[in-house]
Structures are given as C-alpha cells and as structure tokens.
Design a protein around this motif. Structure first.
Motif, PDB file in Angstrom:
ATOM      1  N   LEU A 128       0.688   2.709  14.354  1.00 60.94           N
ATOM      2  CA  LEU A 128      -0.663   3.115  14.739  1.00 60.94           C
ATOM      3  C   LEU A 128      -1.330   3.885  13.597  1.00 60.94           C
ATOM      4  N   ALA A 129      -0.629   4.838  13.015  1.00 59.69           N
ATOM      5  CA  ALA A 129      -1.209   5.637  11.933  1.00 59.69           C
ATOM      6  C   ALA A 129      -1.540   4.771  10.721  1.00 59.69           C
ATOM      7  N   PHE A 130      -0.637   3.858  10.369  1.00 59.21           N
ATOM      8  CA  PHE A 130      -0.900   2.993   9.216  1.00 59.21           C
ATOM      9  C   PHE A 130      -2.096   2.081   9.469  1.00 59.21           C
ATOM     10  N   ARG A 165       1.980  11.717   5.821  1.00 60.94           N
ATOM     11  CA  ARG A 165       2.338  10.988   4.598  1.00 60.94           C
ATOM     12  C   ARG A 165       3.845  10.847   4.506  1.00 60.94           C
ATOM     13  N   ALA A 166       4.561  11.921   4.790  1.00 60.57           N
ATOM     14  CA  ALA A 166       6.027  11.874   4.747  1.00 60.57           C
ATOM     15  C   ALA A 166       6.574  10.910   5.794  1.00 60.57           C
ATOM     16  N   ARG A 167       6.000  10.929   7.001  1.00 54.59           N
ATOM     17  CA  ARG A 167       6.464  10.017   8.053  1.00 54.59           C
ATOM     18  C   ARG A 167       6.233   8.558   7.669  1.00 54.59           C
ATOM     19  N   LEU A 168       5.084   8.274   7.114  1.00 57.71           N
ATOM     20  CA  LEU A 168       4.776   6.890   6.739  1.00 57.71           C
ATOM     21  C   LEU A 168       5.649   6.426   5.578  1.00 57.71           C
ATOM     22  N   LEU A 169       5.979   7.323   4.659  1.00 59.00           N
ATOM     23  CA  LEU A 169       6.842   6.941   3.546  1.00 59.00           C
ATOM     24  C   LEU A 169       8.286   6.715   3.999  1.00 59.00           C
ATOM     25  N   ALA A 170       8.663   7.331   5.100  1.00 60.41           N
ATOM     26  CA  ALA A 170      10.014   7.133   5.637  1.00 60.41           C
ATOM     27  C   ALA A 170      10.107   5.922   6.566  1.00 60.41           C
ATOM     28  N   PHE A 189       0.810  -1.219   0.000  1.00 62.79           N
ATOM     29  CA  PHE A 189       0.000   0.000   0.000  1.00 62.79           C
ATOM     30  C   PHE A 189       0.847   1.275   0.000  1.00 62.79           C
ATOM     31  N   ARG A 190       2.151   1.131   0.065  1.00 61.10           N
ATOM     32  CA  ARG A 190       3.029   2.303   0.033  1.00 61.10           C
ATOM     33  C   ARG A 190       2.855   3.113  -1.262  1.00 61.10           C
ATOM     34  N   PRO A 191       2.721   2.465  -2.437  1.00 57.59           N
ATOM     35  CA  PRO A 191       2.495   3.258  -3.660  1.00 57.59           C
ATOM     36  C   PRO A 191       1.214   4.083  -3.625  1.00 57.59           C
ATOM     37  N   VAL A 192       0.202   3.625  -2.872  1.00 58.13           N
ATOM     38  CA  VAL A 192      -1.019   4.414  -2.743  1.00 58.13           C
ATOM     39  C   VAL A 192      -0.719   5.696  -1.976  1.00 58.13           C
ATOM     40  N   LEU A 193       0.085   5.591  -0.926  1.00 58.03           N
ATOM     41  CA  LEU A 193       0.510   6.773  -0.168  1.00 58.03           C
ATOM     42  C   LEU A 193       1.290   7.736  -1.057  1.00 58.03           C
ATOM     43  N   GLU A 194       2.182   7.168  -1.871  1.00 54.16           N
ATOM     44  CA  GLU A 194       2.995   8.012  -2.747  1.00 54.16           C
ATOM     45  C   GLU A 194       2.130   8.780  -3.746  1.00 54.16           C
ATOM     46  N   ALA A 195       1.048   8.131  -4.199  1.00 53.98           N
ATOM     47  CA  ALA A 195       0.243   8.728  -5.266  1.00 53.98           C
ATOM     48  C   ALA A 195      -0.823   9.699  -4.776  1.00 53.98           C
ATOM     49  N   LEU A 196      -1.264   9.568  -3.526  1.00 50.90           N
ATOM     50  CA  LEU A 196      -2.360  10.428  -3.069  1.00 50.90           C
ATOM     51  C   LEU A 196      -1.879  11.851  -2.779  1.00 50.90           C
ATOM     52  N   THR A 197      -2.809  12.791  -2.845  1.00 50.41           N
ATOM     53  CA  THR A 197      -2.536  14.190  -2.514  1.00 50.41           C
ATOM     54  C   THR A 197      -3.181  14.508  -1.175  1.00 50.41           C
ATOM     55  N   ASP A 225      -8.676  10.052  -4.172  1.00 53.77           N
ATOM     56  CA  ASP A 225      -9.374  11.007  -3.307  1.00 53.77           C
ATOM     57  C   ASP A 225      -9.880  10.299  -2.055  1.00 53.77           C
ATOM     58  N   PHE A 226     -10.442   9.122  -2.255  1.00 54.59           N
ATOM     59  CA  PHE A 226     -10.926   8.345  -1.106  1.00 54.59           C
ATOM     60  C   PHE A 226      -9.772   8.016  -0.162  1.00 54.59           C
ATOM     61  N   ALA A 227      -8.615   7.625  -0.717  1.00 50.89           N
ATOM     62  CA  ALA A 227      -7.457   7.286   0.107  1.00 50.89           C
ATOM     63  C   ALA A 227      -6.968   8.497   0.896  1.00 50.89           C
ATOM     64  N   ALA A 228      -6.998   9.671   0.281  1.00 51.06           N
ATOM     65  CA  ALA A 228      -6.584  10.894   0.987  1.00 51.06           C
ATOM     66  C   ALA A 228      -7.567  11.232   2.099  1.00 51.06           C
ATOM     67  N   LEU A 229      -8.869  11.093   1.816  1.00 55.60           N
ATOM     68  CA  LEU A 229      -9.878  11.333   2.845  1.00 55.60           C
ATOM     69  C   LEU A 229      -9.731  10.318   3.976  1.00 55.60           C
ATOM     70  N   ALA A 230      -9.412   9.069   3.629  1.00 56.04           N
ATOM     71  CA  ALA A 230      -9.206   8.032   4.647  1.00 56.04           C
ATOM     72  C   ALA A 230      -8.035   8.386   5.556  1.00 56.04           C
ATOM     73  N   LEU A 231      -6.994   8.987   5.000  1.00 58.41           N
ATOM     74  CA  LEU A 231      -5.857   9.397   5.821  1.00 58.41           C
ATOM     75  C   LEU A 231      -6.282  10.473   6.816  1.00 58.41           C
ATOM     76  N   GLU A 232      -7.078  11.436   6.373  1.00 59.60           N
ATOM     77  CA  GLU A 232      -7.554  12.474   7.298  1.00 59.60           C
ATOM     78  C   GLU A 232      -8.414  11.873   8.412  1.00 59.60           C
ATOM     79  N   ARG A 233      -9.303  10.957   8.042  1.00 60.55           N
ATOM     80  CA  ARG A 233     -10.148  10.322   9.053  1.00 60.55           C
ATOM     81  C   ARG A 233      -9.316   9.519  10.039  1.00 60.55           C
TER      82      ARG A 233
END
Length: 768
Positions: free
Chosen positions: A582-584, A564-569, A546-554, A634-642
């Motif tokens: 926990l965040a992931f 997003r930066a923390r999870l990619l690192a 699922f890392r590529p999904v993180l890379e691609a979302l805005t 868009d859904f993935a980005a909204l999911a990150l906020e939630r």
C-alpha cells in the motif's frame, strides 16, 4: 468508450417498483427471469437433437450431430444466460444506446456512429466466405429461435421498457470490431502527442517523456524471422524504431516445451487482461460435433471458442499492440480537401440517432479516402480535421473463419492455415500440441509505411503518406519449437533487431515479460503447480527499479525515515495483505505527478522517464512557489510524505483494503440496484506485476485485470484448468451469477474437461 454510461434515474427505479416488483420480493421476481436448464425445449431451425449440460459451476457442454446445429445451440445458450449483455454489446457497436438510455449517452452514440463500426460489420458480413457465413447464420438462428419462444426477459429489459429485436449477421461481427477498437489504441496516443506538440513540447522532449523500449529488454522472438538480405531496404526505419516510444499492455501468455517440464510435454498458459464487469466478458463452454470438439472461453454474441483447446492442440492469445491505425491531418479547401494535387469532395453520410422519448438527432459524418473524420466527434477538437485509416474499418474481415479453423486444427500446419485468414486485432498466438510441439505466430494486417512515417504522429492527408501495402503472410513473426524451449508474450516487443518490418513502435514495459522468464528459468523441470505460481505472481519488478531512489532520498520526517526503512526491507510482493505494498503504491502514484505542469495530466505513468529524472535530473523537479531549487530526490522525498499522509487519511492497513477489483454493471451500478448487481474483492498486484492489478490513481480501484485464466497440460489435457471472475450467468441473484468470483480472487481454478458430471441437462429438439 471507457467512461461508458452514467444513466438511469430514481424515477426509473420507481416505475420499476410500481410496474414489476409490487407485492413481490426482489429474489422471487428475478428468479422468474432465469433460463430453462433441464427438460426439453423445441426450437424451429434445428435439424436434430442437441444435448446441453450444465455442471455444478454452470459451465456448459454442448453435443450436436452437425456443426450448424452446434453453433445454433451455442446461440441459444448464450442468449439464455447473457441476453442483456449481448443486447448491450450490439447497441454499443450500432451506436444505439440513446434509444433505450436517453440523452446521457448521446455523446457516446455520436462517437460510435462517426467511426462507423456497424457499417464496417455490415460490409464484412456481405463478404463472408460461404463456410463462415453458414456458421454466423446458424448462430444467429439459434439466438432468434430462443427469442421466438418468448422467454422471460432479464431485469434490464423490464427496467428500460423495451423488447430485444431479432438478431442479424452484422450483430455478431460488430462485437469483434469493438474488441479490435479496445485493443488498438494508437489513434489515442497519436492524439496525445499531437496535443503535446500544441502545448509547445518538442518531439525530442516528447521522446523523453515517452521513452523508447529498452534495447536490452526481452523481445518475443530472439532471432530475425527473415533472411538477412531482406533487411537492408528498411535498415534506417529499424534504427528509428529503437529510439521511439511504446505503449499498450493487456495480457500474458506463455508456452513451455516438454524439455523444460516434469511431464515431458508442453504447458500452455494464458490470462487476457481486459475490463472487469457484470457479467463477465467470457463464457466457459465445451462444444462437440462430428469434426469439431473444443473447450475454453467463448464470447457471448460470437460463435466458437476464442481461447482454449481441442483434443490435440491448445492456444492462447495476448494483444500484439500492432499499429494498424493512422490519423491524417486534412488540408481543407473550398469544396472538400486537398489530396494528390486536387480537391476531393467529402462524402457525407447522415446518421439518424433516435433518443428515448421520441426525439431524433441527425448527424452528418464526413468521409475521406482514408476513412471518417473522427475529430468531428471529439470534445476537444483540433484545428484541422483528422481522418482515421484503420484496418478494422476495411470491408474484408474473416476473423471468424480464422477461429473456426483454429478450433478444428490438429497440428501446426493446420493452425497456420487457419491464421492466414486473421486480420485484426492482431494477437500473439501461442501454440502447443499433444505431440510435444510448441509455437508462436503474430497474424494480422500490418501496414507498411513510407520511411519517415513512424505512425506515432498524425501526418498530412495529402496522399504523400498513404500506406504502401501490408506485411505479407510469409513474413509474419512466427517461431516453431524455438531453441529456448519456451515462448513468453506480455505485450512487449515482438521482433528483434533485423526484422525488416515495423509492426509497432509502442510496447508494454518489459516488467511482466522479465518476471515470467525469470520464473520459467528458475527450475530445470516445471510442473502444473509452477504454471499456477507464475500466473498468480505479484512480485513487483517496478519496486526493484525504484528501490535505489528510496535508498538515495533523505526523508523529511521521522515517519518518512521509518517507512523508508520498512520499504527497503520489503521484498516487493504486492500482496493484498501487505501494508508495504500500500505504501509503495501510494508513493509511486505521487511520483507520477512529476511532469503534471508540463503535460497537463495529473499522473504520468512512465517508469523510465521517472527513473531517468531521479538519476539525471529533470526541469519538472523544481517545485513552483519556493525560493529553494528542489532536486528530483527532494521531489521523491516530498512524494513519500504525501503518500504517507494519504495512507493515514485512508485509514487502511493493507493494500487489499483499498485496492479492490471492482465489477460494475454498465447500467445498474448507478442505481440503488447496484447492491444486487455489483461486486468487489480485495486484490493485489499493480500494472506491472504478472498477476496484474492496474488501478485508478484517484480511487485505487481496479476495473481491468485477468478476465480469464487458462493452463493447459498437453500430457493430460483433461487435467487442464480454467476460470473467469463473476460467474456464468448474467441473471442477477442466479446461483451462478457470482459463484466463481471467490475462486478467481483466491487463485483457484475449475477443471477444463470435456467430461464432467452434469448437474442439469436440457435437450434442444426440432420444432415439429
């Protein structure tokens, strides 16, 4: 089954306080229920003395002069330490919980009586082989001899106000049936698909939502087990199997040949993932008599060692997930149902369920040529009756004969002969011996279905789709000293393309299997410490996917960009001390909401469906109530906020603060006594890590996990290791009620030795 019991009131607690605890401290009261661990105990039914030793952790070693006395003594010890657990388990299998727990468990009892677990156990007991029956009867005699001493009963009996009845042979066999039920989930997934069809989904869409096992994913066996000429008749069915879904996951095991180890001899590791509770599912024992010497994990209520080793071989098990259940849609007609062109009357049996307080409920269960009509016991009944065909309801079941043979086997051929008796639940058995051999077998009664009958959906019960027999013993999947130098099983697909039978079409995601293989291949020579590292590993390959999904979302906010930066690192290790873990976990949980409107379930944990959606798009990504047509990113980005909002609401810094391995008593956890019985510890991992940590999306708590860990060193078997959570004792506040839990949580082990200094010694002797 999984919701189990919500019973016991404050009133019951008040009665307990008045009747049993008045004037006493809880500790002193509970201490009076602990078993005798030293001295001598005379018991009717023994033919000679038996030595029972307990070490500093409560692990029991038993030495007897005959096998019958040994199993008799095992029954005594199990009853001493786990009498309430044994009572609870047999009442579950009998469908008799309401007798002692009241109205709240009536739905449970109706369900259990409808299936007929105890009737199947009674039928199997009547057909036991002579040697098998002697073993069961010796064990039962030991339990009853202990009860005849009128020992102080565990707290649960006093609280509920009843005495245990004498044990019988079917009481032993019924728990094997219940274990088979827990490890055979195909009926439930057939119902799921049936309900999705009823919601208007097409089979093609259901196959997208429940994707097939990946063609490039590992299989347990690498080469066809049978000659090529036997493949042709079922070629079409094999092609179909690669297009259909998978399910079920429950354990890891692996065995590594001496060519890949630092010792030159094999290592064998196993960790079954099952329910966590109070007390532990397992009980650690060593059993020794002339011609019998085994150590490992036993099941209270059942004779012998289930997972372990003897002086020459070691074995471990994981669930195959074989499809040995089918639901049949019955076509009703006046006077019965239609079968093979005629009307057959239902056989109706009456089950009398007694309810605490004196009331009786009479339940009429309809039986068909396939088995019981289980839809009568479902809350959400389908329009047409559904009958169950399941191998574990068949009258012949010699699983105990198989385990007795395994315990005594000294080489591969003897191990295979023992497994020839095995029926269900089918298990991935890995094997190793002191001579350096390793092996694998998947034994069981695997149905052969007609082409076109996948076993994934209910089929008409007209006789057209009846089973055609069972996979013959000679064709069971097996390997001996495979060229790879190891065998890994993690509930993933057993057989490669070319195998002429279909064992199942639902398999676990290959994440755990891939990670285990990755670690086993990382070094040319592996040590015991390496085996520990694999067993305790919590690196998430799910995160890597699922890392590529993180890379691609805005991201939608500054907070989202930061995380997003923390999870990619992050490296993807689901450590309990990790904030990124926990965040992931929270983000992935939000992603599983994607098809909620379509499937009617809040969380749809199907990684390959989700990955396809984020890569190719999916109709569920467009959110209702907005003018904008959202994409899946868009859904993935909204999911990150939630997810980040939920993280802030939890006020938790690390994964382990909220991801707690929870050990609940099946009765007391719903009373104020839960503070005496229940435990929890911080834990890492997720459903897809090797050191598994599945969790409830709503609570983030973990109620299933590594119920036992074992690592056997075939170069020095006495250097082997084992452990289980909680402790050996089922008595509240006993010294060994929960002393193993910290070790288990830290990834530590106990020595798996036949010779260990005893802390207490009890001699069982014949009653004169």
């Amino acid at each position: 089954m999984k919701k189990f019991i919500r019973v016991l009131t404050w009133l019951a607690l008040g009665v307990l306080v008045l009747a049993g605890l008045a004037g006493l401290s809880a500790h002193l009261f509970l201490r009076s229920t602990w078993p005798q661990e030293a001295g001598r105990l005379a018991l009717g039914g023994l033919t000679g003395p038996v030595v029972v030793e307990r070490d500093g952790h409560g692990v029991v070693r038993v030495r007897a002069e005959s096998l019958e006395d040994l199993l008799f003594a095992q029954g005594v010890v199990h009853a001493q330490e786990r009498l309430w657990q044994m009572e609870f388990q047999r009442r579950v299998g009998q469908g008799r919980l309401s007798e002692v727990l009241g109205e709240a468990t009536l739905p449970q009892d109706r369900f259990l009586r409808t299936w007929g677990f105890y009737r199947a156990a009674q039928a199997a007991y009547a057909r036991l082989l002579p040697e098998e029956k002697r073993a069961v009867d010796a064990y039962v005699a030991g339990v009853n001899a202990y009860l005849a001493t009128r020992p102080p009963l565990p707290l649960e009996f006093r609280l509920l106000g009843f005495q245990p009845e004498p044990w019988t042979g079917p009481d032993v066999l019924v728990w094997a049936k219940m274990m088979s039920y827990d490890l055979s989930a195909n009926w439930d997934t057939e119902l799921l698909r049936y309900r999705l069809l009823a919601r208007g989904l097409s089979p093609e869409r259901i196959a997208q939502l429940l994707p097939p096992y990946p063609e490039d994913a590992p299989t347990i066996l690498r080469e066809p087990a049978l000659p090529k000429e036997e493949e042709k008749p079922l070629k079409a069915l094999l092609d179909l199997s690669r297009r259909l879904p998978r399910f079920l996951e429950a354990s890891n095991n692996w065995v590594v040949a001496g060519s890949r180890t630092a010792t030159g001899k094999p290592f064998l590791a196993d960790d079954p993932h099952l329910s966590l509770g109070v007390p532990s599912l397992w009980f650690l024992m060593a059993l020794e008599a002339p011609g019998f010497k085994a150590i490992g994990a036993s099941l209270p209520g059942v004779p012998g060692i289930v997972i372990g080793r003897n002086e020459r071989i070691a074995w471990g098990v994981t669930n195959v997930g074989a499809d040995v259940q089918d639901l049949y849609v019955m076509e009703e007609a006046p006077g019965g149902y239609r079968y093979k062109g005629r009307v057959v009357p239902y056989r109706v049996r009456e089950e009398v369920i007694r309810v605490k307080g004196g009331r009786e409920e009479r339940l009429k269960v309809r039986e068909t040529v396939y088995g019981p009509v289980i839809s009568d016991a479902l809350e959400d009944r389908p329009k047409n009756p559904l009958a169950l065909r399941w191998v574990s309801l068949d009258p012949e079941d010699h699983i105990l004969m198989a385990y007795l043979g395994i315990n005594r086997a000294s080489k591969w051929d003897e191990f295979q002969k023992a497994l020839s008796y095995y029926s269900a639940p089918s298990q991935n058995f890995v094997y190793a011996d002191v001579d350096g051999n390793i092996g694998y077998t998947a034994p069981g009664r695997f149905p052969i279905r007609r082409p076109g009958h996948t076993g994934l959906y209910p089929v008409p019960g007209t006789g057209e789709w009846d089973w055609q027999g069972f996979v013959p013993y000679e064709a069971w999947p097996r390997a001996f000293n495979p060229k790879e130098g190891y065998v890994v099983t993690a509930n993933h697909r057993v057989t490669p393309p070319g195998y002429p039978y279909t064992l199942a079409l639902e398999w676990a995601e290959p994440y755990r299997a891939r990670r285990i293989e990755e670690m086993l291949r990382a070094k040319p020579r592996l040590s015991l410490e390496d085996m520990k590292a694999v067993q305790l590993d919590q690196k998430s390959l799910l995160y890597q996917d699922f890392r590529p999904v993180l890379e691609a979302l805005t991201p939608l906010s500054e907070r989202g960009r930061t995380w997003r930066a923390r999870l990619l690192a992050w490296d993807g290790t689901m450590a309990p001390s990790s904030e990124e873990a926990l965040a992931f976990a929270l983000w992935y949980t939000e992603l599983t909401r994607l098809p909620e409107r379509e499937v009617g379930e809040a969380h749809w944990d199907e990684p390959r469906y989700l990955l396809r959606a984020f890569k190719e798009g999916d109709k569920n990504c467009d959110q209702p109530g907005t003018e904008y047509q959202e994409t899946c990113l868009d859904f993935a980005a909204l999911a990150l906020e939630r997810a980040l909002e939920r993280k802030e609401a939890l006020k938790a810094k690390t994964w382990g603060e909220v991801h707690r391995a929870t050990f609940a008593h099946p009765v007391l956890s719903h009373t104020p006594l839960s503070r005496l019985s229940d435990r929890e510890v911080a834990f890492g991992g997720d459903r897809y890590t090797v050191n598994v940590g599945p969790f409830d999306p709503a609570t983030l708590r973990m109620t299933k996990g590594p119920s036992y860990r074992q690592i056997v060193d075939l170069a020095d078997p006495e250097a082997s290791l084992f452990v289980h959570p909680m402790g050996q004792s089922g008595h509240l506040l006993a010294p060994h009620a929960a002393d193993l839990l910290p070790l288990w949580a830290r990834g530590e082990y106990l020595p798996m030795r036949f010779a260990e200094p005893p802390r207490r010694q009890l001699v069982l002797e014949p009653l004169r």
